[in-house]
Every structure is written in structure tokens, then in C-alpha cells.
Motif scaffolding. Structure first.
Motif: not given
Length: 135
Positions: A72-78, A80-81, A87-98
């Protein structure tokens, strides 16, 4: 965006298994209910498998029954990006390693889980490495 860890793709290919490369560097997804951390309850820190950056802690992991580890939460907000993913015909929020830009999964909000943030970071097990700790 420039990342602290910036390697050529041939170096990532040499350091990661083909499946790790596909998920982390090509934004793939492992099959639901197949990842090693989906049902893990071990206390510890979840780090990026590609660069070792601390991403999530076991205290924020919860059972969503979606087929992937959920936090439910990253260890530190910074740590993740968050990037819009259309993609795939929808709008989502991708999570990447910052730190290295590796694909981790997606984050969803407003699904009604009883968590403090009302968010579900749906993360591929193969994107993570669990470092157990004794509590």
C-alpha cells in the motif's frame, strides 16, 4: 529522465535472466499467481532486483488476492517513479524504480482495500528481491 544507474541494454541483458530482462527492462508482466513473493509473509525489505534500491517493506504488504505481491506504500516516496501508461487500451499508472528505471508493476487507487493509503502497488515478484530480517 536520467537515472543514477544507467547501463546499456546489452549490459542489462548480460546481468539479468531473460525473464527478468523482459519484465524489468521491457515492461513485461509475469503470469498471475506464479511469482515467488505473491503469498510470502516473511518480514523484510523488498529491493529492486536490477539495482538493489530499497523499494518496499513487508509491513506495507497485504493480501489483495490479485495474483501479484501488493503493497500500500513504497518504503520512501522517492524510491519509485510513477508514469502514465496508456498501453493495452487503458490508462494506468506504471511503477518504476527511481534509481535505475526498471519496470516494477502498476499502482491502482480507490479499489476499497482496507489500507491506510487506499492504493495497491501491484508489483511483479521477479522485479523484487526480498532481504529477510528478524523482528
Amino acid at each position: 529522465m536520467p537515472y543514477e544507474i544507467d547501463k546499456p541494454e546489452d549490459q542489462w541483458r548480460a546481468e539479468l535472466t531473460p525473464q527478468e530482462y523482459h519484465v524489468l527492462r521491457e515492461a513485461g508482466t509475469e503470469r498471475a499467481f506464479t511469482g515467488e513473493y505473491t503469498d510470502t509473509k516473511t518480514a523484510g525489505v523488498y529491493s529492486c532486483r536490477a539495482c538493489g534500491a530499497e523499494l518496499f517493506r513487508s509491513e506495507t504488504k497485504f493480501e489483495s488476492h490479485c495474483g501479484w505481491p501488493s503493497f500500500y506504500d513504497p518504503a520512501d516516496s522517492s524510491a519509485v517513479e510513477l508514469i502514465e501508461d496508456r498501453s493495452h487500451g487503458m490508462v494506468r499508472t506504471e511503477v518504476r524504480c527511481a534509481r535505475c528505471g526498471s519496470h516494477l508493476g502498476h499502482v491502482f487507487a480507490g479499489e476499497g482495500y482496507p489500507t491506510p493509503t487506499d492504493q495497491r502497488y501491484c508489483i511483479n515478484s521477479i522485479s523484487l528481491r526480498l532481504e529477510p530480517r528478524d523482528d
